[in-house]
Design a protein around this motif. Structure first.
Motif, PDB file in Angstrom:
ATOM      1  N   THR A  77     -13.080  -2.102  -4.329  1.00 43.08           N
ATOM      2  CA  THR A  77     -12.007  -2.327  -5.295  1.00 43.08           C
ATOM      3  C   THR A  77     -10.796  -2.972  -4.640  1.00 43.08           C
ATOM      4  N   PRO A  78     -10.445  -4.187  -5.041  1.00 43.52           N
ATOM      5  CA  PRO A  78      -9.134  -4.722  -4.665  1.00 43.52           C
ATOM      6  C   PRO A  78      -8.059  -4.028  -5.515  1.00 43.52           C
ATOM      7  N   ILE A  79      -6.970  -3.607  -4.878  1.00 44.99           N
ATOM      8  CA  ILE A  79      -5.941  -2.844  -5.593  1.00 44.99           C
ATOM      9  C   ILE A  79      -4.566  -3.472  -5.371  1.00 44.99           C
ATOM     10  N   ARG A 110       5.994  -4.926  -2.048  1.00 42.98           N
ATOM     11  CA  ARG A 110       6.580  -3.635  -2.398  1.00 42.98           C
ATOM     12  C   ARG A 110       5.696  -2.855  -3.368  1.00 42.98           C
ATOM     13  N   GLU A 111       5.217  -3.524  -4.410  1.00 45.58           N
ATOM     14  CA  GLU A 111       4.387  -2.830  -5.392  1.00 45.58           C
ATOM     15  C   GLU A 111       3.092  -2.322  -4.769  1.00 45.58           C
ATOM     16  N   ALA A 112       2.500  -3.134  -3.888  1.00 42.48           N
ATOM     17  CA  ALA A 112       1.275  -2.714  -3.210  1.00 42.48           C
ATOM     18  C   ALA A 112       1.544  -1.578  -2.228  1.00 42.48           C
ATOM     19  N   ASN A 113       2.730  -1.546  -1.632  1.00 42.48           N
ATOM     20  CA  ASN A 113       3.079  -0.436  -0.744  1.00 42.48           C
ATOM     21  C   ASN A 113       3.091   0.882  -1.509  1.00 42.48           C
ATOM     22  N   SER A 114       3.630   0.835  -2.716  1.00 44.88           N
ATOM     23  CA  SER A 114       3.644   2.030  -3.561  1.00 44.88           C
ATOM     24  C   SER A 114       2.226   2.437  -3.935  1.00 44.88           C
ATOM     25  N   ALA A 115       1.394   1.441  -4.263  1.00 42.41           N
ATOM     26  CA  ALA A 115      -0.006   1.739  -4.593  1.00 42.41           C
ATOM     27  C   ALA A 115      -0.730   2.342  -3.398  1.00 42.41           C
ATOM     28  N   ALA A 193      -9.581  -2.255 -10.194  1.00 42.73           N
ATOM     29  CA  ALA A 193      -8.655  -1.125 -10.164  1.00 42.73           C
ATOM     30  C   ALA A 193      -8.070  -0.800 -11.528  1.00 42.73           C
ATOM     31  N   ASP A 194      -8.213  -1.723 -12.489  1.00 46.44           N
ATOM     32  CA  ASP A 194      -7.702  -1.450 -13.831  1.00 46.44           C
ATOM     33  C   ASP A 194      -8.812  -1.130 -14.824  1.00 46.44           C
TER      34      ASP A 194
END
Length: 346
Positions: A77-79, A110-115, A193-194
């Motif tokens: 899964t790419p996320i 940033r968004e990927a860091n949160s994920a 991932a969705d």
């Protein structure tokens, strides 16, 4: 002749020194019993026959009896965003978790860091919880490049950014499977991932068809005037058309056809619109292009060289280009029009 006492003992003294020297040299050059034993041992961590593993890939099975044959599955899964619904659906798959390995890849940003933080927390909870729920292995990768597109649904599907977006996704997928695939894997399930809802028998349902490449039909739930409805979502699974073939002939080498846009009317047969409620969920359709929202691939297809082109390949890219490349290698793609999985609705 008289000799002084001072010199009488010198020959004995000299002989003693010479003898001691010879004994010392003999000791230094002769292996002791303990050093001989040490030399017979193989290096503790490097080399030796114990570090050589043998695998018979010709005997590796990818069959319709995947569940009963204990065939190992790699779910990839790419996320870019972490959805609790995706994670809960994943861990509720009832294929034996000890036969499943997981692989994830996240872009920089940033968004990927949160994920990533949420993913790591979820993995830690699961892998330290009850043993029966744990997966055999979990690998998390970070891309060495930023995601070139916004994660909003509107921006992701804008035609103007499709080539760059799909190329980046292809690079991520290729990095993911080439890094995580190993000699024991029989199947690879690409699960976006969705994707937040699938049957919990997803793996064995798709594997039961025993096809080299098979994809579920991706839909989306929504509410219209208080009524729950569903609609087609993924248009990357299709059967080719004469119109699209002619369109490709008239294109430049670097041009790509993207499906589902009025600006590019291909008149292909889209699996998304072949769904008939109540019909057999195991009805099959041959495909020329596939989406990767819920895509099961026999590992041998990837091992034989089929990848996700990040460049125009016969005017196709990413998952649709993968289907074309696999076909050139002798592997036909299939889809299940009436077998639905559901995409997150923003």
């Amino acid at each position: 002749m008289y000799k002084s006492k001072r010199f009488r003992g010198r020959p004995i003294f000299i002989l003693t020194i010479v003898g001691a020297t010879l004994l010392l040299l003999f000791y230094l050059v002769s292996p002791s019993s303990s050093s001989s034993k040490t030399q017979k041992r193989p290096p503790p961590a490097i080399g030796g026959t114990k570090s050589i593993n043998h695998y018979q890939l010709n005997g590796l099975q990818s069959t319709w009896r995947s569940f009963e044959s204990h065939e190992r599955v790699l779910i990839l899964t790419p996320i870019a965003r972490f959805y609790d619904e995706y994670w809960n659906n994943l861990i509720n798959l009832n294929y034996p978790h000890e036969l499943i390995e997981l692989g994830f890849i996240l872009p920089r940003g940033r968004e990927a860091n949160s994920a990533l933080l949420r993913l790591e927390e979820a993995v830690k909870r699961l892998q330290t919880g009850p043993k029966k729920n744990r997966f055999a292995k979990v690998t998390i990768l970070r891309q060495d490049f930023d995601s070139p597109f916004s994660q909003s649904e509107k921006d992701r599907h804008a035609l103007s950014g499709q080539k760059e977006r799909r190329a980046a996704m292809a690079r991520a997928r290729n990095s993911l499977f080439t890094t995580t695939i190993n000699a024991g894997i029989s199947w690879i399930l690409w699960l976006d991932a969705d994707i937040v809802e699938t049957p919990n028998t997803l793996v064995q349902d798709l594997a039961a068809h025993n096809k080299p490449i098979i994809v579920a039909n991706c839909y989306q739930r929504y509410v219209d005037h208080g009524e729950n409805k569903i609609r087609a979502y993924d248009f990357n699974s299709w059967q080719d058309s004469d119109t699209a073939a002619q369109m490709a002939k008239d294109m430049g080498d670097d041009d790509v056809i993207f499906e589902g846009y009025a600006e590019m009317a291909t008149y292909r047969t889209l699996m998304a619109y072949q769904y008939v409620a109540g019909n057999d969920v195991h009805e099959e359709a041959q495909l020329d292009g596939v989406g990767a929202t819920a895509l099961l691939v026999k590992a041998e297809v990837h091992r034989d060289g089929a990848m996700f082109p990040s460049f125009p390949f016969y005017h196709l890219i990413e998952s649709e280009g993968f289907a074309k490349m696999a076909k050139r290698l002798g592997y036909q793609s299939y889809g299940l029009p009436n077998y639905l999985v559901y995409h997150y609705n923003e």
